[in-house]
Design an enzyme around this catalytic site. Structure first.
Site, mmCIF file in Angstrom:
data_model
loop_
_atom_site.group_PDB
_atom_site.id
_atom_site.type_symbol
_atom_site.label_atom_id
_atom_site.label_comp_id
_atom_site.label_asym_id
_atom_site.label_seq_id
_atom_site.Cartn_x
_atom_site.Cartn_y
_atom_site.Cartn_z
ATOM 1 N N ARG A 283 0.845 -1.180 0.000
ATOM 2 C CA ARG A 283 0.000 0.000 0.000
ATOM 3 C C ARG A 283 0.890 1.242 0.000
ATOM 4 O O ARG A 283 2.098 1.158 0.217
ATOM 5 C CB ARG A 283 -0.900 0.003 1.234
ATOM 6 C CG ARG A 283 -1.894 -1.129 1.286
ATOM 7 C CD ARG A 283 -2.515 -1.268 2.670
ATOM 8 N NE ARG A 283 -3.210 -0.058 3.083
ATOM 9 C CZ ARG A 283 -3.560 0.220 4.337
ATOM 10 N NH1 ARG A 283 -3.260 -0.629 5.308
ATOM 11 N NH2 ARG A 283 -4.199 1.336 4.618
ATOM 12 N N SER B 73 0.607 4.139 1.976
ATOM 13 C CA SER B 73 0.715 4.996 3.149
ATOM 14 C C SER B 73 2.161 5.058 3.628
ATOM 15 O O SER B 73 2.979 4.189 3.304
ATOM 16 C CB SER B 73 -0.170 4.473 4.277
ATOM 17 O OG SER B 73 0.360 3.269 4.808
ATOM 18 N N LYS C 23 -2.162 -7.914 10.770
ATOM 19 C CA LYS C 23 -3.521 -7.779 11.307
ATOM 20 C C LYS C 23 -4.532 -7.421 10.219
ATOM 21 O O LYS C 23 -5.737 -7.526 10.452
ATOM 22 C CB LYS C 23 -3.567 -6.748 12.434
ATOM 23 C CG LYS C 23 -3.370 -5.312 12.028
ATOM 24 C CD LYS C 23 -3.538 -4.409 13.243
ATOM 25 C CE LYS C 23 -3.368 -2.944 12.867
ATOM 26 N NZ LYS C 23 -3.567 -2.054 14.034
ATOM 27 N N ASP C 24 -4.057 -7.029 9.028
ATOM 28 C CA ASP C 24 -4.958 -6.744 7.908
ATOM 29 C C ASP C 24 -5.320 -7.989 7.121
ATOM 30 O O ASP C 24 -6.188 -7.946 6.239
ATOM 31 C CB ASP C 24 -4.316 -5.739 6.942
ATOM 32 C CG ASP C 24 -4.207 -4.349 7.513
ATOM 33 O OD1 ASP C 24 -4.952 -4.035 8.466
ATOM 34 O OD2 ASP C 24 -3.368 -3.571 7.021
ATOM 35 N N THR D 53 -12.025 5.984 16.356
ATOM 36 C CA THR D 53 -11.297 4.757 16.028
ATOM 37 C C THR D 53 -11.991 4.059 14.875
ATOM 38 O O THR D 53 -13.215 4.165 14.719
ATOM 39 C CB THR D 53 -11.192 3.807 17.239
ATOM 40 O OG1 THR D 53 -10.470 2.625 16.844
ATOM 41 C CG2 THR D 53 -12.554 3.402 17.755
ATOM 42 N N LEU E 94 -13.336 -2.045 15.558
ATOM 43 C CA LEU E 94 -14.385 -2.516 16.448
ATOM 44 C C LEU E 94 -13.803 -3.080 17.742
ATOM 45 O O LEU E 94 -14.419 -2.965 18.811
ATOM 46 C CB LEU E 94 -15.227 -3.588 15.761
ATOM 47 C CG LEU E 94 -16.388 -3.146 14.874
ATOM 48 C CD1 LEU E 94 -17.122 -4.359 14.336
ATOM 49 C CD2 LEU E 94 -17.351 -2.247 15.639
ATOM 50 N N ARG E 95 -12.643 -3.704 17.662
ATOM 51 C CA ARG E 95 -11.999 -4.238 18.872
ATOM 52 C C ARG E 95 -11.664 -3.095 19.833
ATOM 53 O O ARG E 95 -11.987 -3.170 21.037
ATOM 54 C CB ARG E 95 -10.718 -5.002 18.503
ATOM 55 C CG ARG E 95 -9.900 -5.471 19.715
ATOM 56 C CD ARG E 95 -8.537 -5.997 19.264
ATOM 57 N NE ARG E 95 -7.777 -4.982 18.555
ATOM 58 C CZ ARG E 95 -6.987 -4.089 19.133
ATOM 59 N NH1 ARG E 95 -6.842 -4.070 20.446
ATOM 60 N NH2 ARG E 95 -6.324 -3.206 18.412
ATOM 61 N N ARG E 96 -11.031 -2.050 19.328
ATOM 62 C CA ARG E 96 -10.692 -0.923 20.212
ATOM 63 C C ARG E 96 -11.950 -0.256 20.752
ATOM 64 O O ARG E 96 -12.003 0.147 21.914
ATOM 65 C CB ARG E 96 -9.821 0.089 19.449
ATOM 66 C CG ARG E 96 -8.416 -0.429 19.161
ATOM 67 C CD ARG E 96 -7.614 0.549 18.335
ATOM 68 N NE ARG E 96 -6.278 0.029 18.055
ATOM 69 C CZ ARG E 96 -5.631 0.194 16.907
ATOM 70 N NH1 ARG E 96 -6.198 0.878 15.912
ATOM 71 N NH2 ARG E 96 -4.425 -0.305 16.751
ATOM 72 N N ARG F 224 -11.484 6.854 10.145
ATOM 73 C CA ARG F 224 -10.698 6.149 9.130
ATOM 74 C C ARG F 224 -9.548 7.015 8.647
ATOM 75 O O ARG F 224 -9.491 8.209 8.874
ATOM 76 C CB ARG F 224 -11.603 5.776 7.954
ATOM 77 C CG ARG F 224 -12.692 4.766 8.266
ATOM 78 C CD ARG F 224 -12.162 3.353 8.426
ATOM 79 N NE ARG F 224 -11.234 3.004 7.359
ATOM 80 C CZ ARG F 224 -11.596 2.681 6.108
ATOM 81 N NH1 ARG F 224 -12.879 2.618 5.800
ATOM 82 N NH2 ARG F 224 -10.703 2.379 5.213
ATOM 83 N N GLY F 225 -8.621 6.391 7.910
ATOM 84 C CA GLY F 225 -7.487 7.112 7.343
ATOM 85 C C GLY F 225 -6.179 6.574 7.883
ATOM 86 O O GLY F 225 -6.147 5.755 8.801
ATOM 87 N N ASN F 226 -5.066 7.033 7.304
ATOM 88 C CA ASN F 226 -3.761 6.574 7.762
ATOM 89 C C ASN F 226 -3.380 7.281 9.068
ATOM 90 O O ASN F 226 -4.113 8.144 9.569
ATOM 91 C CB ASN F 226 -2.694 6.775 6.676
ATOM 92 C CG ASN F 226 -2.548 8.230 6.257
ATOM 93 O OD1 ASN F 226 -2.639 9.139 7.080
ATOM 94 N ND2 ASN F 226 -2.314 8.463 4.977
ATOM 95 N N VAL F 227 -2.243 6.903 9.623
ATOM 96 C CA VAL F 227 -1.832 7.437 10.919
ATOM 97 C C VAL F 227 -1.775 8.960 10.899
ATOM 98 O O VAL F 227 -2.313 9.633 11.786
ATOM 99 C CB VAL F 227 -0.461 6.851 11.328
ATOM 100 C CG1 VAL F 227 0.079 7.564 12.573
ATOM 101 C CG2 VAL F 227 -0.575 5.352 11.573
ATOM 102 N N GLN F 228 -1.143 9.514 9.860
ATOM 103 C CA GLN F 228 -0.974 10.970 9.809
ATOM 104 C C GLN F 228 -2.307 11.695 9.709
ATOM 105 O O GLN F 228 -2.528 12.717 10.380
ATOM 106 C CB GLN F 228 -0.079 11.360 8.623
ATOM 107 C CG GLN F 228 1.376 10.967 8.763
ATOM 108 C CD GLN F 228 1.613 9.490 8.478
ATOM 109 O OE1 GLN F 228 0.736 8.787 7.944
ATOM 110 N NE2 GLN F 228 2.789 9.006 8.814
ATOM 111 N N ARG G 108 -5.230 10.672 10.765
ATOM 112 C CA ARG G 108 -5.950 10.569 12.042
ATOM 113 C C ARG G 108 -5.389 11.555 13.058
ATOM 114 O O ARG G 108 -6.137 12.185 13.811
ATOM 115 C CB ARG G 108 -5.874 9.142 12.581
ATOM 116 C CG ARG G 108 -6.609 8.133 11.729
ATOM 117 C CD ARG G 108 -6.659 6.781 12.392
ATOM 118 N NE ARG G 108 -6.725 5.710 11.400
ATOM 119 C CZ ARG G 108 -6.930 4.439 11.687
ATOM 120 N NH1 ARG G 108 -7.098 4.076 12.944
ATOM 121 N NH2 ARG G 108 -6.975 3.524 10.747
ATOM 122 N N CYS H 260 -13.076 -7.728 10.279
ATOM 123 C CA CYS H 260 -13.285 -6.413 10.875
ATOM 124 C C CYS H 260 -14.720 -6.246 11.345
ATOM 125 O O CYS H 260 -15.071 -5.215 11.910
ATOM 126 C CB CYS H 260 -12.927 -5.318 9.865
ATOM 127 S SG CYS H 260 -11.156 -5.129 9.607
#
Length: 321
Positions: free
Chosen positions: A21, A23, A95-96, A139, A142-144, A161-165, A167, A254
């Site tokens: 990907r 990101s 995890k994906d 977030t 669903l787990r978190r 949603r979105g990448n780390v930056q 968010r 998910c």
């Protein structure tokens, strides 16, 4: 883009195409794989081409993953490129990965696992306990969400949603009061300082595969399998074998809040902690098992059977559709 690698790994110039990907985190993971392969085989950076592949998960940002297809949204286009021989290996966040790998593909290796823990990042507070009643927390997991609601049922959880930056930018802009991310990703981006609270893995267990980078290849591609073998981390492979077996028994995606963490002890043993929750965190079933690392997958399957038996046949009904 260079020739496709075939036969024995060619140190004289064949380009090994790594699919990922786009990101910053995904590129950092692909770069780590490349660096380890370079060191293992004495190859120059020019022997590799990192191919960015856009995935559905990257493009669909306005809905929760649970509504639009689950984990495979981050992998299916990359796996298709692998099947079509447009790339030689695929690099994923473990995890994906869906529990079922497409026919014709296999997971060849896992890199040494990073820190599995989640972190809380508050805009004006430092910990979950400090959040005011009704605070908005963003977030995509669903787990978190379920684990957070278990601790603080008063909080308002919104899809983020979105990448780390992106968010972190949304958090800074005040769209939410806090968010949760994986510590491993922050470390790989050299942004660990963004965390205001590191969450304990016992009370806030990670997603199956969290913190582990996996390398996927085509079945029967002995040259590539041989290429990646020296960088495979056996303890991570054992842990992921148990966690993915647990996930498979639960048919996890998910759409379901599932946590799992397997820890090899270095002496042939393995400790496993698995948990399933309802999205509101109100109903929780967990198990802790220990056994032989050689039986990692069987241990994970047994843990899955135990939580399913405890939860009963209606546990996933309705909200998991």
């Amino acid at each position: 883009m260079g020739e496709r690698i075939s036969g024995e790994a060619d140190k004289g110039g064949a380009t090994i195409r790594i699919g990922t990907r786009g990101s910053q985190l995904a590129l950092a993971q692909a770069a780590e794989v490349r660096a380890r392969l370079m060191a293992a085989h004495g190859l120059p950076e020019e022997a590799f081409a990192i191919e960015i592949i856009s995935t559905s998960g990257d493009r669909i940002l306005d809905r929760p993953l649970s509504e639009v297809g689950g984990k495979g949204l981050f992998t299916k286009e990359i796996e298709l490129a692998l099947l079509e021989r447009r790339i030689d290996i695929a690099v994923h966040s473990s995890k994906d990965m869906a529990t079922a790998v497409p026919e014709g593909l296999s997971l060849f290796a896992y890199l040494p696992r990073e820190d599995v823990r989640d972190v809380f990042i508050g805009r004006s507070v430092e910990t979950i306990a400090d959040l005011p009643r009704g605070a908005r927390v963003g977030t995509a997991s669903l787990r978190r969400q379920a684990l957070l609601k278990r601790l603080r049922p008063d909080l308002d959880i919104v899809t983020f949603r979105g990448n780390v930056q992106s968010r972190l930018r949304k958090l800074e802009a005040g769209e939410v009061e806090a968010t949760l991310l994986a510590l491993a990703g922050l470390k790989r981006l050299a942004n660990e300082a963004a965390a205001t609270q590191i969450l304990d893995a016992q009370s806030f267990p990670p997603a199956p595969g969290q913190g582990a980078i996996c390398i996927q290849g085509r079945d029967g591609d002995g040259a590539v399998e041989t290429l990646v073998a020296p960088i495979a981390d056996a303890p991570t492979g054992v842990a992921l074998g148990a966690e993915r077996a647990f996930l498979a028994v639960l048919d996890g995606s998910c759409r379901t809040p599932i946590a799992a963490h397997a820890v090899p002890d270095g002496a042939g043993g393995l400790a496993f902690h698995g948990m399933i929750l309802t999205p509101d965190g109100a109903s929780v079933h967990e198990t802790r098992l220990s056994g032989s690392a050689a039986d990692a997958e069987a241990l994970g399957r047994e843990a899955g059977r135990r939580v399913l038996e405890a939860a009963g046949p209606g546990f996933f009904a309705g909200w998991a559709d």
